[in-house]
Write an enzyme that holds these catalytic residues in place. Sequence first.
Site, PDB file in Angstrom:
ATOM      1  N   ASP A   1      29.047 -11.767   6.890  1.00  0.00           N
ATOM      2  CA  ASP A   1      28.532 -10.465   7.327  1.00  0.00           C
ATOM      3  C   ASP A   1      29.632  -9.706   8.070  1.00  0.00           C
ATOM      4  OD1 ASP A   1      26.537  -8.453   8.514  1.00  0.00           O
ATOM      5  OD2 ASP A   1      25.185  -9.823   7.462  1.00  0.00           O
TER       6      ASP A   1
ATOM      7  N   HIS B   1      25.233  -5.532  12.642  1.00  0.00           N
ATOM      8  CA  HIS B   1      24.436  -6.130  11.565  1.00  0.00           C
ATOM      9  C   HIS B   1      24.551  -7.650  11.559  1.00  0.00           C
ATOM     10  CE1 HIS B   1      23.409  -7.057   7.297  1.00  0.00           C
ATOM     11  NE2 HIS B   1      22.610  -6.010   7.394  1.00  0.00           N
TER      12      HIS B   1
ATOM     13  N   SER C   1      17.987  -7.150   4.592  1.00  0.00           N
ATOM     14  CA  SER C   1      18.987  -7.875   5.383  1.00  0.00           C
ATOM     15  C   SER C   1      18.327  -8.697   6.473  1.00  0.00           C
ATOM     16  CB  SER C   1      19.953  -6.889   6.046  1.00  0.00           C
ATOM     17  OG  SER C   1      20.887  -6.382   5.140  1.00  0.00           O
TER      18      SER C   1
END
Length: 325
Positions: A49, A86, A244
């Site tokens: 990520d 994220h 996600s």
Amino acid sequence: MEHYVRVMPYQVIEQEAEVKEVPEGVELIQAPKIWSKTKGKGITVAVLDTGCDSSHPDLQKQIIGGRNFTDDDGGHPDIFKDYNGHGTHVAGTIAAQENDNGVIGVAPEASLLIIKVLNKNGSGQYDWIIDGINYAIEQKVDIISMSLGGPTDIPELYQAVKKAIANNILVVCAAGNEGDNNDSTDEFAFPGSYNEVISVGAINFERRSSEFTNSHNEIDLVAPGEGIVSTYLNGKYATLSGTSMAAPHVSGALALIKNLANSSFERKLSESELYAQLIKRTVPLGNSAKLEGNGLIYLTVLDHLAKVFDQEVKTMVMNRQASFS
């Protein structure tokens, strides 16, 4: 021409300095009810990520290392800091530790290997993803979690995914957020559309398919993906939505399932056997299979079925005894 992959589009709903809760998504998939049996200890999940805030109090003890394959920080391989948020959010859903504060992940004793393949803008080259997968294979991780995707099917990416699976690594991918709330149309993102990966769609807390979740025949299952609270930058917390956020619920669940299965069978199960154990722990929600695959990951479903079976047997015995009295 260079091709790029990005974090799945997601929405930051809210940021908070402090929280203290078991997130609703973790509760929904029934993770707390099996923590008495396992919390994922000994299982390593590679998070590919945007990096991670490794100083976050809910994560710092879970992170066993990392590597940077992006152009952030001059491409320094040992700096895998998250400038986006994220990756930190995803990591927390998988394995935020139990410390009576903040949030707790699905597998709070699993280890996290942070592999930074997306830069501060949430974007990355396919070569970075491929290198990250190969690094995870070299490190002999148990699970690879990828909440990222792109529109292009790159043969080298597919080969890397297949190599991971050949090395008995479970590969979990977000399905994508290009959905139009219509299961008669297909939306594909890679690597989430490969048959070999575990492709995860999103639902809300009412167990309805999220309007944004991709639909196609390679969806394996769904998990909570709307209004998900988890760790964020600078030791804070945030509420995000997207597939996600659904995928790491399944990555954490697999860490628990792998421990349970290896203990029950008294041997290490293969990737395909562990996939079967995962699918056995799903419940259909009544949506199209192109939206939900086999259904919602529900970790206690086997225990529930066993209780129902035991009760039915007891009822049969009592009825039979009554017929002779």
